[in-house]
Design a protein around this motif. Structure first.
Motif, short mmCIF file in Angstrom:
data_model
loop_
_atom_site.label_atom_id
_atom_site.label_comp_id
_atom_site.label_asym_id
_atom_site.label_seq_id
_atom_site.Cartn_x
_atom_site.Cartn_y
_atom_site.Cartn_z
N GLY A 186 62.45 48.61 7.78
CA GLY A 186 62.62 47.20 8.14
C GLY A 186 63.79 47.02 9.08
O GLY A 186 64.89 47.53 8.82
N VAL A 187 63.57 46.31 10.17
CA VAL A 187 64.60 46.12 11.20
C VAL A 187 64.60 44.66 11.65
O VAL A 187 63.71 43.88 11.32
CB VAL A 187 64.35 47.04 12.42
N ASP A 188 65.60 44.32 12.47
CA ASP A 188 65.67 42.96 13.00
C ASP A 188 64.80 42.78 14.24
O ASP A 188 64.36 41.68 14.55
CB ASP A 188 67.12 42.57 13.30
N ILE A 209 55.85 56.88 9.95
CA ILE A 209 56.93 55.89 9.94
C ILE A 209 56.36 54.57 10.44
O ILE A 209 55.84 54.48 11.55
CB ILE A 209 58.11 56.32 10.82
N LYS A 210 56.42 53.53 9.62
CA LYS A 210 55.95 52.20 9.99
C LYS A 210 57.16 51.28 10.11
O LYS A 210 57.92 51.12 9.16
CB LYS A 210 55.00 51.64 8.92
N VAL A 211 57.32 50.68 11.27
CA VAL A 211 58.47 49.81 11.54
C VAL A 211 58.01 48.37 11.57
O VAL A 211 57.00 48.02 12.21
CB VAL A 211 59.13 50.19 12.89
N GLY A 212 58.74 47.50 10.89
CA GLY A 212 58.40 46.08 10.85
C GLY A 212 59.65 45.23 10.71
O GLY A 212 60.74 45.74 10.48
N HIS A 213 59.45 43.93 10.84
CA HIS A 213 60.60 42.99 10.80
C HIS A 213 60.94 42.61 9.36
O HIS A 213 60.07 42.36 8.54
CB HIS A 213 60.27 41.74 11.58
#
Length: 222
Positions: A186-188, A209-213
Motif C-alpha cells: 500500500g502506497v500513497d 507484488i500488487k501495488v495499490g493506494h
C-alpha cells in the motif's frame, strides 16, 4: 462476510498477519476489516471461489461428509461456527506440517456459506488431506497458486524492510502477504510507486507484488 487471514506484522506501517490458528479465533468472532472511504490494496477482493491472484478459479471443491465430532474442538464448542473452526484448525495444522511446506499458500473463510478457500501450489497429497478433513456442513474450495507461503513471507519481509527507502518519491504505507498468493503493498501514489517497486525486486518477483493506494499507514486485520 469473508475474513482474510494474514501472517506478518511490521511495527507502525505493516499489515498485521499472524499465524492462522490465532486469527481463526479472531475472524470467526467478528473481527472485521476496517472500512475505508478510498480504494485500498485490499478493496478488490472477489467473492469466495472466484479466480484471482496467481490462481485461476476453483481447482477442486470438497463438500464435507465426515462427522463434526471426528475433528477436535478448535476454539469454543458453543460457537455456531464451530464446525468451520474445526476445519480451519485442521487445515492450519496441515499447512504447518513439514511435508506440505512447499504447498500451502494461504486461506480465507466465509462465515455465511460455512466455506473455506485454500490457495496452494498444486499437490495431490495436500489436497487429499485437506478434503479428507472437511466435516458435514462445511465446504472447502482449493485454488492454484504459484508460490508457497514461506516464499511469499520472505518477499514481504524484504519489502517491509524498505518501508522508508523511497521517502521523498512516494510513501510505502503497508506491506503484507495476501492469501491468494502475492504480496500487497500500500502506497500513497501507486502510479509512481509500482514501476519503481517492481523493478527494485526484480522480474522474478514482480508478478507477485500488487501495488495499490492506501490513505494512511495502518495495520489491517481481518
Amino acid at each position: 462476510m469473508k475474513k482474510h487471514l494474514k501472517k506478518y506484522l511490521w511495527t507502525f506501517v505493516v499489515v498485521a498477519i499472524v499465524a492462522v490458528a490465532v486469527l481463526v479465533a479472531l475472524a470467526v468472532h467478528g473481527l472485521m476489516n476496517p472500512g475505508a472511504d478510498e480504494e485500498t490494496v485490499s478493496d478488490a477482493r472477489p467473492k469466495a471461489g472466484a479466480g484471482t491472484g496467481t490462481g485461476t478459479g476453483v481447482d477442486r471443491e470438497c463438500v464435507g461428509t465426515r462427522p463434526v465430532d471426528s475433528l477436535p474442538h478448535a476454539y469454543d464448542d458453543s460457537s455456531p461456527l464451530e464446525p468451520l473452526e474445526r476445519v480451519v484448525a485442521r487445515i492450519d495444522k496441515l499447512a504447518h506440517a513439514h511435508r506440505y511446506a512447499a504447498a500451502y499458500t494461504g486461506l480465507s473463510l466465509d462465515e455465511d456459506s460455512k466455506s473455506v478457500d485454500v490457495w496452494r501450489v498444486s499437490s495431490a497429497a495436500f489436497d487429499d488431506d485437506v478434503c479428507g478433513s472437511v466435516v458435514k456442513g462445511v465446504t472447502v474450495r482449493l485454488h492454484d497458486a504459484d508460490l508457497d507461503r514461506k516464499t511469499l513471507d520472505a518477499l514481504a519481509e524484504r519489502v517491509g524492510d524498505d518501508m522508508s527507502r523511497w521517502d521523498g518519491t512516494f510513501q510505502m504505507r503497508e506491506v503484507g502477504v495476501d492469501e491468494r498468493g502475492f504480496v500487497r503493498v500500500g502506497v500513497d501514489d501507486p502510479d509512481k510507486a509500482e514501476p519503481i517497486i517492481k523493478k527494485a525486486y526484480g522480474a522474478k518477483n514482480a508478478p507477485y507484488i500488487k501495488v495499490g493506494h492506501v490513505n494512511q499507514a495502518s495495520a489491517l486485520t481481518g
